[in-house]
Design a protein around this motif. Sequence first.
Motif, PDB file in Angstrom:
ATOM      1  N   LEU A 111       0.826  -1.209   0.000  1.00 43.37           N
ATOM      2  CA  LEU A 111       0.000   0.000   0.000  1.00 43.37           C
ATOM      3  C   LEU A 111       0.861   1.261   0.000  1.00 43.37           C
ATOM      4  O   LEU A 111       0.547   2.236  -0.685  1.00 43.37           O
ATOM      5  CB  LEU A 111      -0.931   0.009   1.214  1.00 43.37           C
ATOM      6  N   GLN A 112       1.939   1.247   0.768  1.00 43.89           N
ATOM      7  CA  GLN A 112       2.825   2.409   0.799  1.00 43.89           C
ATOM      8  C   GLN A 112       3.539   2.595  -0.537  1.00 43.89           C
ATOM      9  O   GLN A 112       3.682   3.719  -1.025  1.00 43.89           O
ATOM     10  CB  GLN A 112       3.850   2.261   1.928  1.00 43.89           C
TER      11      GLN A 112
ATOM     12  N   SER B 262       1.122   4.086  -2.974  1.00 47.88           N
ATOM     13  CA  SER B 262       0.931   5.505  -2.683  1.00 47.88           C
ATOM     14  C   SER B 262       2.083   6.353  -3.204  1.00 47.88           C
ATOM     15  O   SER B 262       1.872   7.468  -3.691  1.00 47.88           O
ATOM     16  CB  SER B 262       0.790   5.734  -1.175  1.00 47.88           C
TER      17      SER B 262
ATOM     18  N   SER C 260      -8.976  -2.034   1.573  1.00 50.15           N
ATOM     19  CA  SER C 260      -7.796  -1.607   2.345  1.00 50.15           C
ATOM     20  C   SER C 260      -7.110  -0.421   1.677  1.00 50.15           C
ATOM     21  O   SER C 260      -6.560   0.449   2.357  1.00 50.15           O
ATOM     22  CB  SER C 260      -6.815  -2.763   2.560  1.00 50.15           C
TER      23      SER C 260
ATOM     24  N   HIS D 145      -6.570   3.151   3.359  1.00 47.53           N
ATOM     25  CA  HIS D 145      -5.209   3.694   3.410  1.00 47.53           C
ATOM     26  C   HIS D 145      -5.178   5.135   2.899  1.00 47.53           C
ATOM     27  O   HIS D 145      -4.598   6.015   3.537  1.00 47.53           O
ATOM     28  CB  HIS D 145      -4.268   2.806   2.587  1.00 47.53           C
TER      29      HIS D 145
ATOM     30  N   THR E  76      -4.344   7.942   5.777  1.00 49.71           N
ATOM     31  CA  THR E  76      -2.937   8.324   5.824  1.00 49.71           C
ATOM     32  C   THR E  76      -2.850   9.845   5.757  1.00 49.71           C
ATOM     33  O   THR E  76      -3.379  10.468   4.832  1.00 49.71           O
ATOM     34  CB  THR E  76      -2.145   7.671   4.675  1.00 49.71           C
TER      35      THR E  76
END
Length: 182
Positions: free
Chosen positions: A16-17, A20, A52, A56, A60
């Motif tokens: 996920l990071q 992003s 998810s 996120h 975030t």
Amino acid sequence: MLRSISWLGLPTLSPLQVFSQFASVCSVESLVKIGDAAIGDWKSPPQFTLPSLVEHVAETRHLRARSKLKAAVELIREDVDSPMETDLRLWAVSRGLPEPAVHPAVYCPTIDRTLHPDLGYLKEKLALEYEGDFHRTSEGQWAADIDRVNALKAAGWTVLRVTKSTNRRQLERDIRRHLGLQ
């Protein structure tokens, strides 16, 4: 803040990071392709789920290109099988056409099975099938594709087969005509 996770005993960013981080260097279209692949089951298990990803992006605090991420998340779909399906779907939307469903369920009585064309318009019984070169060069795939198209047609569906060389202007006209959008 980026937090590392352990993978194979090494510190790394979560999928996920990583996704992003792509937002600052990728177009929305590229993010959608990456997102479709990441939540799909293409060559590896899914890297994350669409819920998810939505969570996120929403939770975030510091995200670069948040608006681009939000735009991409709105277009990411589950169950996409290839980047060419994503391209075809995004192309249709970019032309002002209604977004086709990904793998709509079509019961085909002649073979007593439910088929799932790549993309489709359920109400109008229009299927879009992307045919990569493998569909042409593999004898088994070619035969399966013919059987599949015949079963969809027997169920009352129109099937538009698309390749990388398909004239997109003509394809748009054909879709518009079938959907009654002329």
